[in-house]
Design an enzyme around this catalytic site. Structure first.
Site, short mmCIF file in Angstrom:
data_model
loop_
_atom_site.label_atom_id
_atom_site.label_comp_id
_atom_site.label_asym_id
_atom_site.label_seq_id
_atom_site.Cartn_x
_atom_site.Cartn_y
_atom_site.Cartn_z
N ASP A 56 40.32 34.16 30.66
CA ASP A 56 40.45 34.99 31.85
C ASP A 56 41.77 35.73 31.76
OD1 ASP A 56 40.06 35.86 34.58
OD2 ASP A 56 38.85 34.05 34.86
N ASP A 69 40.20 39.92 35.29
CA ASP A 69 40.25 39.77 36.74
C ASP A 69 40.58 41.09 37.45
OD1 ASP A 69 40.25 37.64 38.84
OD2 ASP A 69 42.25 38.42 39.23
N GLU A 86 35.99 42.38 35.81
CA GLU A 86 35.55 42.14 37.18
C GLU A 86 35.79 43.42 37.97
OE1 GLU A 86 36.20 38.99 40.86
OE2 GLU A 86 37.90 39.90 39.85
N HIS A 143 32.84 31.12 40.72
CA HIS A 143 33.79 30.28 41.46
C HIS A 143 34.25 30.90 42.78
CE1 HIS A 143 36.05 33.31 39.42
NE2 HIS A 143 37.13 33.00 40.11
N ASP A 144 33.85 32.16 43.05
CA ASP A 144 34.24 32.81 44.31
C ASP A 144 33.09 32.87 45.30
OD1 ASP A 144 36.79 33.40 43.34
OD2 ASP A 144 36.20 35.37 42.58
O1 ISL Z 1 36.65 35.91 46.34
C1 ISL Z 1 36.35 36.95 46.87
C2 ISL Z 1 35.57 37.00 48.07
O2 ISL Z 1 35.36 35.71 48.47
C3 ISL Z 1 36.67 38.26 46.29
O3 ISL Z 1 37.14 39.18 47.20
C4 ISL Z 1 37.67 38.04 45.19
O4 ISL Z 1 38.93 37.85 45.72
C5 ISL Z 1 37.66 39.22 44.27
O5 ISL Z 1 36.37 39.30 43.73
C6 ISL Z 1 38.67 39.02 43.15
O6 ISL Z 1 38.47 37.79 42.52
C7 ISL Z 1 39.29 37.43 41.47
O7 ISL Z 1 40.66 37.65 41.73
C8 ISL Z 1 41.25 36.85 42.75
C9 ISL Z 1 40.91 35.37 42.63
O8 ISL Z 1 41.26 34.71 43.82
C10 ISL Z 1 39.45 35.13 42.34
O9 ISL Z 1 39.20 33.78 42.14
C11 ISL Z 1 39.10 35.97 41.14
O10 ISL Z 1 37.79 35.76 40.70
C12 ISL Z 1 42.72 37.06 42.65
O11 ISL Z 1 43.15 36.85 41.34
#
Ligand code: ISL
Ligand code: CA
Length: 556
Positions: A98, A199, A255, A328-329
Site C-alpha cells: 500500500d 491510497d 484508489e 477494510h473501509d
Molecule cells: O473510508 C471511507 C469512507 O468510509 C473513505 O472515505 C476513505 O476514507 C477513502 O476511501 C480513502 O481511504 C483510504 O485513505 C484513508 C484511510 O483511512 C483508508 O483506510 C484508506 O483506504 C486515509 O489514508
C-alpha cells in the site's frame, strides 16, 4: 486485447492488524501472515495486497506513515517482511504494498522538520497557509473532521489535512516531495515487491490558490472539486510511471474515490502510461445518502446492475477495471448487499460469482471467502476506527440522538470489516492467544476457516472453484462483457464473449424467487452449467426459475 499477468490475477486483500497474531499481543503481524500463506495459496488467488505495514503511530491503522523505510513495531521487522515476501514468491504468490503518499503521519520526520520553523528546508513538503481573519485559510472540510486545517502554535500557521489531523497532506507541487516518493517506491521495488495499491491517489493535486468552496453558502463545504482529479494529477502519475513504474514488471491500482468514468479511463488507458487500474466507489456509495455514508439506503438490485454495467461497458477496450465488493473501509458484503441470516451461503456465493466473472481484476477482501458478517458491537467504546469516532463525536456535539447514531454506526462503521479473521472455533477464533485489539465476531463458533475447509459445500470451496474457473477460461478475463436484458428487475445476466467462447452468467440479486428468459441465440442446458450456488441448477428450458440469490454460470 493485450495479455498481462495483472489482468489474469485474482487479488486477496490483507488487513494485517486483523489477519493473524503470531505472538499473543492481540495484534495481527507479518509472521502471522507468513504462517497462513498456504491457506491463501489453497484459495487459489495469485496476488496479495498488503494494507500498510510501515512504521506508524496508528492514528488511522497504518494509513499514517511515520517511516516509509521500516516496519511498524507491532507487525515485526524488515527481516519478517523479507521472509513473508520470499515465502510468498516461493508459492507463486505476488505481493503488492500500500502506497500512502497523499499524506504522512505528523510523526514522520519530514513533518517534524516541516513544522519546526517557517524556513526549514522541509517546510514546503506540506501545505502551510496563514489563517484568514483569525480563521482557517479556507472552508474545506476533511473526510474525518469538520475542518481540513489544523493550527500549529509553533509557527502560527495552519497545515492542510484531508484526513485526520495526524495525517498532514504532502505538497506534490514540490518536486523534492515527488522525488522522495519515487525514491521510496524504488527502494521497495528493489526489495522485490510486485506493485502498489495507491491510497487516495486521485487527491494528490490540489487546485492552485486552494479556493473556498461556497463563500456565500456556509454549511456546504464539499471541497472535492478542488482536489479530486486535480489539475496536475495525470502529469504526476505519468512522471511516476516514467521514473519508477516503467522500470519494473509491476502492477498498480489507484484508489480513486468519486472518480468519473472518463477520469478512470484517463488513469488507466495503457497509452497514457499512468496506472493499470483504479478502484472506483460507485457501488460502495450506493447505500449512502445525499450527506454521505452515514445514512442508510436499502440495497437496490437495479442500481447495482446499472452501475456495474456502466463501468463494464465504459472501460471496455479503453482502460481496465478493478472489481471489488468490499474492503477494510466498508461493511461486509454479505451483510450489506446480501443476506447474512437465512441466505448467508447463497448470497455470499452469488456475490462471489459477480466478483469473479466480470471483466477486470477481482479483489477478495480477507474473510469474505468464508462469508464473514458485520459485527454486532454493543457500544461506542467497542469501536476502534478514527472515522467512526470523529463522526460520533461531531454528531453528539450537534445534539444528535446517541441511540440513532449507534444504529447507523452499527451498519456503516469501517470496523465491521476489521474484526479478526475467524480461523477456528477455538478461543478468540484462533486469531490470538492474547486479548484481540478489537473484538472477535461472536459468530466465529460457526463461521470460521476450519469449518469452511471441511465443508465441501462451503463458501470457501465455492470461491476456490470460481477462481479455478477463471484461471481455466480466458473468456472470463479477456472476454467482452455483454449485458443480457431481462424483464425481472432482480435478475442480472450477462455474457462474456471471446472469439467463439461464450459464457453466460445469471444472477438473482434478491431474496425473492425470480426468472430468467434466454433469447434464441442462447441455448442453455444442465450440461452446460460451469458453476452454480445451489446443488442442482434450476430448470433449464430456455426459461430458468431462480431461487433466492441463485447464481449460475453456463459455458455455452
Ligand atoms: O473510508 C471511507 C469512507 O468510509 C473513505 O472515505 C476513505 O476514507 C477513502 O476511501 C480513502 O481511504 C483510504 O485513505 C484513508 C484511510 O483511512 C483508508 O483506510 C484508506 O483506504 C486515509 O489514508
Ligand atoms: Ca502480534
Amino acid at each position: 486485447m493485450e495479455q498481462k499477468w495483472w489482468k489474469e490475477a485474482v487479488v486477496y486483500q490483507i488487513y494485517p492488524r486483523s489477519f493473524c497474531d503470531s505472538n499473543g499481543d492481540g495484534i495481527g503481524d507479518l509472521p502471522g501472515i507468513t504462517s497462513k500463506l498456504d491457506y491463501i495459496k489453497e484459495l487459489g488467488v495469485s496476488v496479495i495486497w498488503l494494507c500498510p505495514v510501515y512504521k506508524s503511530p496508528n492514528d488511522d491503522n497504518g494509513y499514517d506513515i511515520a517511516d516509509y523505510y521500516d516496519i511498524m513495531d507491532e507487525f515485526g521487522t524488515l527481516e519478517d517482511f523479507n521472509t513473508l515476501l520470499s515465502e510468498a514468491h516461493k508459492r507463486g504468490l505476488r505481493l503488492i504494498m500500500d502506497l500512502v503518499v497523499n499524506h504522512t503521519s505528523d510523526e514522520n520526520k519530514w513533518f517534524v522538520e516541516s513544522r519546526s520553523s517557517k524556513d526549514n528546508d522541509k517546510r514546503d513538503y506540506y501545505i502551510w497557509r496563514k489563517g484568514k481573519d483569525g480563521k482557517e485559510p479556507n472552508d474545506w472540510t476533511s473526510f474525518f473532521t469538520p475542518s481540513a486545517w489544523q493550527y500549529d502554535e509553533k509557527t502560527g500557521e495552519y497545515y492542510l489535512h484531508l484526513f485526520s489531523k495526524k495525517q498532514p497532506d504532502l505538497n506534490w507541487e514540490n518536486e523534492k516531495v515527488r522525488n522522495e516518493v519515487y525514491r521510496l517506491m524504488t527502494w521497495w521495488f528493489d526489495r522485490g515487491i510486485d506493485g502498489f495499491r495507491m491510497d487516495v491517489i486521485n487527491c494528490i493535486s490540489k487546485v492552485a490558490g486552494l479556493p473556498s468552496v461556497e463563500p456565500n453558502k456556509p454549511g456546504y463545504h464539499w471541497a472535492g472539486k478542488y482536489f479530486i482529479s486535480g489539475p496536475r494529477v495525470h502529469e504526476f502519475l505519468h512522471e511516476m510511471n516514467t521514473k519508477v513504474l516503467s522500470k519494473y514488471d509491476c502492477m498498480t491500482v489507484g484508489e480513486a474515490a468519486s472518480t468519473t468514468l472518463d477520469e478512470a479511463v484517463r488513469f488507466t488507458e495503457p497509452e497514457r502510461k499512468e496506472l493499470n487500474m483504479v478502484f472506483q466507489f460507485d457501488l460502495m456509495n450506493m447505500d449512502g445518502g445525499p450527506d454521505g455514508k452515514w445514512q442508510i439506503k436499502k440495497f437496490s438490485p437495479s442500481e447495482f446492475k446499472r452501475i456495474t454495467s456502466k463501468w463494464q461497458l465504459g472501460m471496455q477496450g479503453r482502460g481496465w477495471n478493478s472489481v471489488f465488493l468490499g474492503n477494510h473501509d466498508n461493511p461486509r458484503v454479505v451483510s450489506r448487499f446480501g443476506n447474512d441470516g437465512k441466505y448467508r451461503y447463497e448470497s455470499a456465493k452469488m456475490f462471489a460469482t459477480v466478483l469473479l466473472t466480470l471483466q477486470g481484476t477481482p479483489y477478495i477482501y480477507q474473510g469474505d471467502e468464508i462469508g464473514m458478517t458485520n459485527m454486532p458491537f454493543n457500544s461506542i467504546e467497542d469501536y476502534r476506527d478514527v472515522e467512526t469516532f470523529s463522526f460520533y463525536n461531531e454528531a453528539v456535539k450537534k445534539g444528535a440522538d446517541k441511540q440513532e447514531l449507534m444504529k447507523v454506526i452499527r451498519v456503516k462503521s469501517r470496523d465491521n470489516s476489521r474484526t479478526p479473521i475467524q480461523w477456528s472455533s477455538e478461543k478468540n477464533a484462533g486469531f490470538t492467544t492474547g486479548t484481540p485489539w478489537i473484538q472477535v465476531n461472536p459468530n466465529y463458533t460457526s463461521i470460521n476457516v476450519e469449518q469452511s475447509r471441511k465443508d465441501s459445500d462451503s463458501i470457501f470451496h465455492y470461491y476456490q472453484k470460481l477462481i479455478e474457473l477463471r484461471k481455466n477460461n480466458p473468456v472470463l478475463v479477456y472476454g467482452d462483457f455483454v449485458p443480457v436484458k431481462q424483464e425481472d428487475e432482480n435478475v442480472f445476466a450477462y455474457l462474456r464473449v471471446l472469439g467463439n467462447e461464450r459464457m453466460l452468467v445469471v444472477l438473482n440479486l434478491s431474496a425473492e424467487n425470480a426468472s430468467f428468459s434466454a433469447s434464441d441465440d442462447i441455448c442453455i442446458s444442465e450440461s452446460s452449467v460451469a458453476a452454480s450456488n445451489y446443488s442442482q441448477a434450476g430448470k433449464a428450458d430456455n426459461k430458468l426459475l431462480l431461487r433466492p440469490y441463485e447464481a449460475i454460470v453456463f459455458s455455452l
